[in-house]
Design a protein around this motif. Structure first.
Motif, PDB file in Angstrom:
ATOM      1  N   VAL A 265     -17.741   3.308   9.340  1.00  0.00           N
ATOM      2  CA  VAL A 265     -17.229   2.138   8.633  1.00  0.00           C
ATOM      3  C   VAL A 265     -17.236   2.453   7.145  1.00  0.00           C
ATOM      4  O   VAL A 265     -18.265   2.843   6.592  1.00  0.00           O
ATOM      5  N   ALA A 266     -16.100   2.297   6.494  1.00  0.00           N
ATOM      6  CA  ALA A 266     -15.984   2.597   5.061  1.00  0.00           C
ATOM      7  C   ALA A 266     -14.999   1.611   4.441  1.00  0.00           C
ATOM      8  O   ALA A 266     -13.793   1.875   4.366  1.00  0.00           O
ATOM      9  N   LEU A 267     -15.506   0.459   4.023  1.00  0.00           N
ATOM     10  CA  LEU A 267     -14.644  -0.590   3.487  1.00  0.00           C
ATOM     11  C   LEU A 267     -13.857  -0.110   2.280  1.00  0.00           C
ATOM     12  O   LEU A 267     -12.681  -0.450   2.109  1.00  0.00           O
ATOM     13  N   ASN A 268     -14.477   0.696   1.429  1.00  0.00           N
ATOM     14  CA  ASN A 268     -13.807   1.169   0.219  1.00  0.00           C
ATOM     15  C   ASN A 268     -12.551   1.980   0.521  1.00  0.00           C
ATOM     16  O   ASN A 268     -11.630   2.039  -0.298  1.00  0.00           O
ATOM     17  N   SER A 269     -12.488   2.600   1.699  1.00  0.00           N
ATOM     18  CA  SER A 269     -11.338   3.428   2.043  1.00  0.00           C
ATOM     19  C   SER A 269     -10.039   2.641   2.080  1.00  0.00           C
ATOM     20  O   SER A 269      -8.955   3.219   1.944  1.00  0.00           O
ATOM     21  N   ALA A 270     -10.143   1.326   2.262  1.00  0.00           N
ATOM     22  CA  ALA A 270      -8.928   0.508   2.282  1.00  0.00           C
ATOM     23  C   ALA A 270      -8.150   0.646   0.986  1.00  0.00           C
ATOM     24  O   ALA A 270      -6.912   0.622   0.983  1.00  0.00           O
ATOM     25  N   HIS A 271      -8.863   0.815  -0.122  1.00  0.00           N
ATOM     26  CA  HIS A 271      -8.206   0.870  -1.422  1.00  0.00           C
ATOM     27  C   HIS A 271      -7.346   2.128  -1.586  1.00  0.00           C
ATOM     28  O   HIS A 271      -6.454   2.155  -2.429  1.00  0.00           O
ATOM     29  N   GLY A 272      -7.608   3.135  -0.793  1.00  0.00           N
ATOM     30  CA  GLY A 272      -6.798   4.340  -0.888  1.00  0.00           C
ATOM     31  C   GLY A 272      -5.863   4.559   0.275  1.00  0.00           C
ATOM     32  O   GLY A 272      -4.910   5.335   0.162  1.00  0.00           O
ATOM     33  N   HIS A 273      -6.116   3.851   1.389  1.00  0.00           N
ATOM     34  CA  HIS A 273      -5.382   4.202   2.598  1.00  0.00           C
ATOM     35  C   HIS A 273      -4.792   3.027   3.370  1.00  0.00           C
ATOM     36  O   HIS A 273      -4.023   3.251   4.307  1.00  0.00           O
ATOM     37  N   ALA A 274      -5.118   1.787   3.026  1.00  0.00           N
ATOM     38  CA  ALA A 274      -4.594   0.651   3.782  1.00  0.00           C
ATOM     39  C   ALA A 274      -3.103   0.467   3.531  1.00  0.00           C
ATOM     40  O   ALA A 274      -2.617   0.621   2.406  1.00  0.00           O
ATOM     41  N   THR A 275      -2.382   0.121   4.579  1.00  0.00           N
ATOM     42  CA  THR A 275      -0.966  -0.231   4.475  1.00  0.00           C
ATOM     43  C   THR A 275      -0.841  -1.728   4.170  1.00  0.00           C
ATOM     44  O   THR A 275      -1.844  -2.451   4.131  1.00  0.00           O
ATOM     45  N   ALA A 276       0.375  -2.187   3.990  1.00  0.00           N
ATOM     46  CA  ALA A 276       0.594  -3.620   3.761  1.00  0.00           C
ATOM     47  C   ALA A 276       0.054  -4.437   4.930  1.00  0.00           C
ATOM     48  O   ALA A 276      -0.538  -5.512   4.735  1.00  0.00           O
ATOM     49  N   GLU A 277       0.222  -3.920   6.148  1.00  0.00           N
ATOM     50  CA  GLU A 277      -0.312  -4.626   7.311  1.00  0.00           C
ATOM     51  C   GLU A 277      -1.830  -4.652   7.281  1.00  0.00           C
ATOM     52  O   GLU A 277      -2.468  -5.657   7.621  1.00  0.00           O
TER      53      GLU A 277
END
Length: 334
Positions: A265-277
Motif C-alpha cells: 500500500v503506497a498512497l503517495n504513489s497516486a500522485h505520480g501514477h493515478a489516472t483520471a479514473e
C-alpha cells in the motif's frame, strides 16, 4: 474572494536531513495557481509518521527550503483554470511528498486530490481522513469482498488501523486486532471479535486458538515488513497479506504452499501514477469516509490540537512517542 497572489505567508521549511526541530520558519510569497490547481488557505494541519520519516531522510527532489507535510484542511482561496471547486469551499487534501506540503499557511495542490468537506464535519475530524482514511481504503481494496471471512488488523490504536478495522467490519468480516490493552473495550464495542496484546509473545497462539478450525483470509500489517513476514503463517490457503507500513522484497513462504498473495500500500504513489479514473475513485472514497464521519458511523483516533508556532516540537513529540494514542493536529489561526 479577492486574488491573494503576492500575499506574504509563513512556512516551515526543510534544509537537510535531521530532526523536526531543525525546520525553519520562513516567509514566502504566494503565486497564482496553474490550471487544475487550487490554493488552500490552511486552517488545520494533520501530522503523520511519514512526516518525520521523510524529514530525517533526503527524499528525491527535495532541495533546501522545501515545505514538508502531506495532510491539511482549509479554504479554497484561489483556483486555476478548469477547476470546478468554488472559492471559499472547505477542503481536505493529501499532498504528494515531492510537492510543497501542508506545513504552511497556504498550500497549492492539484484539485484532483481535494476532498470537499460536508457541513457537520469539523476541521479536526476532516483532518484525520486524507492520509489515514484513504490509506485504509486502499488497503481494503486489495482484498476481494467475500463475506464471512476472518481478518487480522495489527496496531489498532493508530489512525489508519482504527479506520481499517471499521471498514473491514462493514464487509461482514470477523475482525481480530492486535492493540494495547487500553484500546480493548473501545474495539470490542465497535464490533471487533477479539484483541490481543502485541507485547505478549503468545498472542499468535492465542489467535490460532480463537480461530479454531478457521484460518485468516487476510492480515493487514501497519508495523513493518519484518513484522508482516511473521504474520504469513497465520494466513490460510489463497489468503492475502497486505503491507501498509512497509513491503516484502521476497516471498515469506515457500512456493506452492498456501498460495499467499502479497500486497503493498503506497498512497503517495497516486500522485505520480493515478489516472483520471483513479482520482475519481480517490475522491469518491474520501466523500464516503467524510459522510460516515458526518453521520457518526466512523470513529476516529482521538486528537490533541497544538499551535502553528509549535509545529516542530509537536512533530518531535510524535516521532519520539511522547504522545501516544492521539493524533496531533496543528491549528492555524486566521
Amino acid at each position: 474572494m479577492i486574488d491573494a497572489s503576492g500575499t506574504t505567508y509563513r512556512a516551515w521549511t526543510w534544509h537537510a536531513p535531521g530532526e523536526p526541530e531543525q525546520l525553519r520558519l520562513e516567509d514566502r510569497i504566494l503565486v497564482s495557481p496553474l490550471p487544475g490547481e487550487i490554493v488552500v488557505r490552511n486552517t488545520m494541519i494533520a501530522l503523520n509518521p511519514v512526516d518525520w520519516k521523510v524529514i530525517a531522510a533526503s527524499p528525491d527532489g527535495w532541495k533546501p527550503g522545501h515545505v514538508p507535510g502531506v495532510d491539511g484542511v482549509g479554504i479554497v482561496a484561489q483556483a486555476g483554470d478548469g477547476v470546478g471547486i468554488p472559492l471559499g469551499t472547505r477542503v481536505a487534501y493529501h499532498q504528494g511528498l515531492g510537492k510543497p506540503g501542508s506545513f504552511t499557511e497556504y498550500t497549492t495542490v492539484d484539485a484532483d486530490c481535494a476532498l470537499v468537506i460536508p457541513d457537520g464535519v469539523s476541521d479536526e475530524s476532516a483532518a484525520g481522513i486524507p492520509g489515514p482514511g484513504l490509506t485504509a481504503w486502499q488497503a481494503l481494496a486489495k482484498v476481494p469482498d467475500m463475506p464471512n471471512r476472518d481478518v487480522l488488523v495489527t496496531g489498532v490504536g493508530g489512525a489508519v488501523s482504527l479506520i481499517l478495522a471499521q471498514l473491514a467490519l462493514r464487509r461482514n468480516w470477523r475482525v481480530w486486532a492486535t492493540a494495547s490493552p487500553v484500546h480493548r473495550e473501545r474495539l470490542l464495542a465497535l464490533g471487533v471479535a477479539g484483541t490481543f496484546d502485541y507485547r505478549d509473545e503468545g498472542w499468535r497462539a492465542q489467535l490460532v486458538a480463537a480461530l479454531g478450525p478457521r484460518r485468516l483470509f487476510a492480515a493487514f500489517d501497519t508495523t513493518s515488513g519484518a513484522y508482516a513476514r511473521g504474520l504469513a503463517p497465520l494466513v490460510g490457503y489463497n489468503g492475502h497479506l497486505v503491507c501498509i507500513q512497509d513491503r516484502l522484497e521476497s516471498p515469506p513462504l515457500p512456493p506452492f504452499t498456501t498460495a499467499l498473495s502479497l500486497h503493498e500500500v503506497a498512497l503517495n504513489s497516486a500522485h505520480g501514477h493515478a489516472t483520471a479514473e483513479g482520482w475519481r475513485e480517490w475522491r469518491q472514497a474520501g466523500a464516503h469516509l467524510l459522510d460516515a464521519v458526518r453521520i457518526g458511523a466512523l470513529d476516529l483516533q482521538q486528537y490533541i490540537v497544538t499551535g502553528f508556532d509549535d509545529l516542530p516540537a509537536s512533530l518531535s513529540a510524535l516521532k519520539h512517542r511522547r504522545i501516544k494514542g492521539q493524533k496531533i493536529l496543528v491549528r492555524i489561526e486566521a
